[in-house]
Scaffold this motif. Structure first.
Motif, PDB file in Angstrom:
ATOM      1  N   ASP A  41      12.661   8.211  -0.900  1.00  0.00           N
ATOM      2  CA  ASP A  41      12.820   7.812   0.495  1.00  0.00           C
ATOM      3  C   ASP A  41      13.207   9.021   1.332  1.00  0.00           C
ATOM      4  N   GLY A  42      13.061   8.872   2.649  1.00  0.00           N
ATOM      5  CA  GLY A  42      13.400   9.989   3.529  1.00  0.00           C
ATOM      6  C   GLY A  42      12.388  11.106   3.371  1.00  0.00           C
ATOM      7  N   GLU A  43      12.858  12.314   3.018  1.00  0.00           N
ATOM      8  CA  GLU A  43      11.976  13.456   2.829  1.00  0.00           C
ATOM      9  C   GLU A  43      11.858  13.845   1.361  1.00  0.00           C
ATOM     10  N   GLY A  44      12.303  12.953   0.475  1.00  0.00           N
ATOM     11  CA  GLY A  44      12.231  13.252  -0.948  1.00  0.00           C
ATOM     12  C   GLY A  44      10.817  13.336  -1.483  1.00  0.00           C
ATOM     13  N   TYR A  46       7.302   2.394  -0.482  1.00  0.00           N
ATOM     14  CA  TYR A  46       6.222   2.805  -1.379  1.00  0.00           C
ATOM     15  C   TYR A  46       5.818   1.581  -2.190  1.00  0.00           C
ATOM     16  N   ASN A  47       4.517   1.471  -2.458  1.00  0.00           N
ATOM     17  CA  ASN A  47       4.093   0.333  -3.270  1.00  0.00           C
ATOM     18  C   ASN A  47       4.301   0.626  -4.754  1.00  0.00           C
ATOM     19  N   ALA A  48       3.971  -0.346  -5.585  1.00  0.00           N
ATOM     20  CA  ALA A  48       4.210  -0.209  -7.024  1.00  0.00           C
ATOM     21  C   ALA A  48       3.391   0.918  -7.631  1.00  0.00           C
ATOM     22  N   ARG A  49       2.207   1.164  -7.079  1.00  0.00           N
ATOM     23  CA  ARG A  49       1.350   2.196  -7.648  1.00  0.00           C
ATOM     24  C   ARG A  49       1.983   3.577  -7.537  1.00  0.00           C
ATOM     25  N   TRP A  50       2.728   3.817  -6.468  1.00  0.00           N
ATOM     26  CA  TRP A  50       3.408   5.107  -6.303  1.00  0.00           C
ATOM     27  C   TRP A  50       4.392   5.336  -7.436  1.00  0.00           C
ATOM     28  N   TYR A  51       5.182   4.329  -7.728  1.00  0.00           N
ATOM     29  CA  TYR A  51       6.197   4.475  -8.774  1.00  0.00           C
ATOM     30  C   TYR A  51       5.567   4.525 -10.161  1.00  0.00           C
ATOM     31  N   GLU A  52       4.436   3.817 -10.344  1.00  0.00           N
ATOM     32  CA  GLU A  52       3.741   3.906 -11.625  1.00  0.00           C
ATOM     33  C   GLU A  52       3.182   5.309 -11.845  1.00  0.00           C
ATOM     34  N   PHE A  53       2.626   5.892 -10.798  1.00  0.00           N
ATOM     35  CA  PHE A  53       2.022   7.215 -10.925  1.00  0.00           C
ATOM     36  C   PHE A  53       3.086   8.295 -11.110  1.00  0.00           C
ATOM     37  N   THR A  54       4.105   8.285 -10.254  1.00  0.00           N
ATOM     38  CA  THR A  54       5.094   9.359 -10.269  1.00  0.00           C
ATOM     39  C   THR A  54       6.161   9.168 -11.345  1.00  0.00           C
ATOM     40  N   GLY A  55       6.464   7.904 -11.679  1.00  0.00           N
ATOM     41  CA  GLY A  55       7.492   7.641 -12.677  1.00  0.00           C
ATOM     42  C   GLY A  55       8.905   7.839 -12.182  1.00  0.00           C
ATOM     43  N   VAL A  56       9.112   8.002 -10.871  1.00  0.00           N
ATOM     44  CA  VAL A  56      10.448   8.236 -10.329  1.00  0.00           C
ATOM     45  C   VAL A  56      11.146   6.905 -10.078  1.00  0.00           C
ATOM     46  N   PRO A  57      12.478   6.886 -10.038  1.00  0.00           N
ATOM     47  CA  PRO A  57      13.221   5.648  -9.758  1.00  0.00           C
ATOM     48  C   PRO A  57      12.941   5.145  -8.350  1.00  0.00           C
ATOM     49  N   ILE A  75      -0.469  -7.465  -1.306  1.00  0.00           N
ATOM     50  CA  ILE A  75      -1.737  -6.753  -1.079  1.00  0.00           C
ATOM     51  C   ILE A  75      -1.595  -5.277  -1.436  1.00  0.00           C
ATOM     52  N   ALA A  76      -0.513  -4.648  -0.972  1.00  0.00           N
ATOM     53  CA  ALA A  76      -0.303  -3.222  -1.215  1.00  0.00           C
ATOM     54  C   ALA A  76      -0.163  -2.927  -2.704  1.00  0.00           C
ATOM     55  N   ASP A  77       0.543  -3.804  -3.435  1.00  0.00           N
ATOM     56  CA  ASP A  77       0.746  -3.575  -4.867  1.00  0.00           C
ATOM     57  C   ASP A  77      -0.525  -3.798  -5.678  1.00  0.00           C
ATOM     58  N   SER A  78      -1.497  -4.523  -5.102  1.00  0.00           N
ATOM     59  CA  SER A  78      -2.749  -4.763  -5.816  1.00  0.00           C
ATOM     60  C   SER A  78      -3.776  -3.670  -5.578  1.00  0.00           C
ATOM     61  N   MET A  79      -3.501  -2.773  -4.646  1.00  0.00           N
ATOM     62  CA  MET A  79      -4.456  -1.706  -4.329  1.00  0.00           C
ATOM     63  C   MET A  79      -4.403  -0.605  -5.376  1.00  0.00           C
ATOM     64  N   PRO A  80      -5.551   0.051  -5.654  1.00  0.00           N
ATOM     65  CA  PRO A  80      -5.547   1.163  -6.616  1.00  0.00           C
ATOM     66  C   PRO A  80      -4.893   2.414  -6.048  1.00  0.00           C
ATOM     67  N   GLN A  81      -4.837   2.540  -4.717  1.00  0.00           N
ATOM     68  CA  GLN A  81      -4.190   3.693  -4.091  1.00  0.00           C
ATOM     69  C   GLN A  81      -2.684   3.512  -4.023  1.00  0.00           C
ATOM     70  N   MET A  82      -2.008   4.641  -3.914  1.00  0.00           N
ATOM     71  CA  MET A  82      -0.587   4.612  -3.611  1.00  0.00           C
ATOM     72  C   MET A  82      -0.435   4.392  -2.105  1.00  0.00           C
ATOM     73  N   VAL A  83       0.391   3.428  -1.722  1.00  0.00           N
ATOM     74  CA  VAL A  83       0.571   3.080  -0.310  1.00  0.00           C
ATOM     75  C   VAL A  83       2.013   3.347   0.078  1.00  0.00           C
ATOM     76  N   TRP A  84       2.214   3.881   1.282  1.00  0.00           N
ATOM     77  CA  TRP A  84       3.569   4.145   1.761  1.00  0.00           C
ATOM     78  C   TRP A  84       3.615   3.937   3.273  1.00  0.00           C
ATOM     79  N   SER A  85       4.810   3.802   3.790  1.00  0.00           N
ATOM     80  CA  SER A  85       4.972   3.691   5.232  1.00  0.00           C
ATOM     81  C   SER A  85       6.289   4.338   5.635  1.00  0.00           C
ATOM     82  N   THR A  86       6.355   4.704   6.914  1.00  0.00           N
ATOM     83  CA  THR A  86       7.558   5.370   7.429  1.00  0.00           C
ATOM     84  C   THR A  86       7.945   4.751   8.766  1.00  0.00           C
ATOM     85  N   ARG A  87       9.149   5.068   9.183  1.00  0.00           N
ATOM     86  CA  ARG A  87       9.566   4.720  10.534  1.00  0.00           C
ATOM     87  C   ARG A  87       8.857   5.653  11.515  1.00  0.00           C
ATOM     88  N   ALA A  88       9.053   5.412  12.794  1.00  0.00           N
ATOM     89  CA  ALA A  88       8.392   6.237  13.817  1.00  0.00           C
ATOM     90  C   ALA A  88       8.771   7.706  13.700  1.00  0.00           C
TER      91      ALA A  88
END
Length: 358
Positions: free
Chosen positions: A69-72, A53-64, A33-46
């Motif tokens: 992760d973390g605070e990057g 990060y979903n696939a859209r994040w990596y497609e947009f940013t182009g980063v490995p 579901i997250a990879d099919s969304m047009p938005q970039m989706v992410w989640s964190t621990r408490a």
């Protein structure tokens, strides 16, 4: 003794296997579901550690994968936006408040694009935050469209302001050519100038132009309008008191014409025609009404209402009754004129009233 099935697996082991399988299937569905969304989706621990990060994040940013992760993630923002974004995120982690911010995010080609970032916490049964889920939405095109509209609005407003100045100058030039019309021309010019001041108050402003007219309230508007009637030391002779009100451009022209007429007449024939004369303008909210009371003192004695109704009086009545939906009452007491404008409470800010109804 633990009960086993014919294959030697215990019921506990079967339940554990089923749970693991269900979790794996749930995670797979979430990722699909997250990879099919047009938005970039992410989640964190408490604690705010980014671990998905979903696939859209990596497609947009182009980063490995995994590099943010973390605070990057903060390093992906425009340098000017990083401190603001990081500070707000830390505050939301501390308070549990929803996270919402606009920042410039670096695309895979190195171009920074305006992005809307949002995140909400997920809590367990005891109210403790267990995870944060967020999205990033590319709003750069919308942002640029809004900026273009704002620029066009500023240009149009500037041209309208120039039209007021040109019309006023043309009237002054015509009055010099036709001295017999000078009194009429002066009256017309002052009314045009009143409209120009109303326009100056409600027109779209940049940050640098806003301070010239104050905030969008009735008292701020009237204070600016009455500056022309101050004494030689700049002290106001029209004293405002009472309740202030939210004010918008739909009411500005009518209010400007009403009080310009009252102030002009007071300067010619009433309280402001004498050095020690004063005007008190009281504004009061009463239930669903807003009442403005103009009271003149210290002027020439008032014998009674005039024999004929002038254009200015008709214009004032038209402004209140036809444009603002109110009632206008004049009291000609010997101590000075009193004018009461009784308006619907919504007359001064019709847009806000419409929003509240919606």
């Amino acid at each position: 003794m633990t009960q086993s099935d014919p294959n030697g697996d215990s019921s506990v082991e079967r339940q554990l296997a089923q749970t693991v399988k269900a979790l794996a299937e749930s995670e797979a569905r979430f990722r699909a579901i997250a990879d099919s969304m047009p938005q970039m989706v992410w989640s964190t621990r408490a604690d705010g550690f980014h671990d998905y990060y979903n696939a859209r994040w990596y497609e947009f940013t182009g980063v490995p994968a995994g590099s943010t992760d973390g605070e990057g993630w903060n390093g992906m923002f425009h340098p000017e936006d990083q401190p603001r974004a990081f500070a707000l995120w830390r505050r939301c982690l501390e308070t549990g408040e929803p996270y919402e911010i606009e920042y410039r995010l670096r695309r895979h080609d190195g171009v920074y694009r305006w992005t809307l970032g949002r995140a909400r916490p997920i809590r367990d049964g005891s109210g403790e935050i267990t995870r944060w889920f967020g999205t990033c939405t590319d709003i750069d095109d919308l942002k640029r469209s809004d900026q273009a509209k704002e620029l066009l609005s500023q240009e149009l407003s500037h041209r309208i302001k120039n039209i007021f100045a040109v019309v006023s100058a043309l009237i002054a030039l015509s009055a010099r050519q036709h001295p017999e019309a000078r009194a009429f021309a002066t009256a017309v010019r002052t009314r045009i100038n009143a409209l120009a001041r109303a326009h100056e108050f409600v027109r779209p402003h940049t940050e640098s132009s806003k301070p010239t007219v104050g905030s969008m309230t009735l008292h701020a508007f009237l204070t600016d309008l009455f500056k022309a009637y101050s004494d030689l030391k700049g002290k106001p002779r029209i004293i405002l008191s009472g309740d202030d009100a939210t004010f918008d451009d739909q009411a500005a022209t009518s209010v400007a014409l009403l009080f310009h007429e009252l102030a002009t007449n007071a300067a010619k024939y009433g309280a402001l025609s004498r050095e020690d004369g004063r005007v008190a303008l009281d504004t009061r909210r009463a239930d669903d009404r807003f009442i403005l009371t103009w009271t003149e003192t210290g002027g020439p004695p008032v014998a009674g209402p005039p024999a004929h109704t002038g254009f200015g009086s008709s214009l004032a009545s038209l402004s209140v009754e036809a444009q603002l939906g109110g009632r206008l009452e004049r009291k000609w007491s010997p101590s000075g004129l009193q004018v009461i404008a009784d308006l619907p409470a919504t007359a001064l800010s019709r847009r806000r009233a419409a929003q509240n109804v919606a």
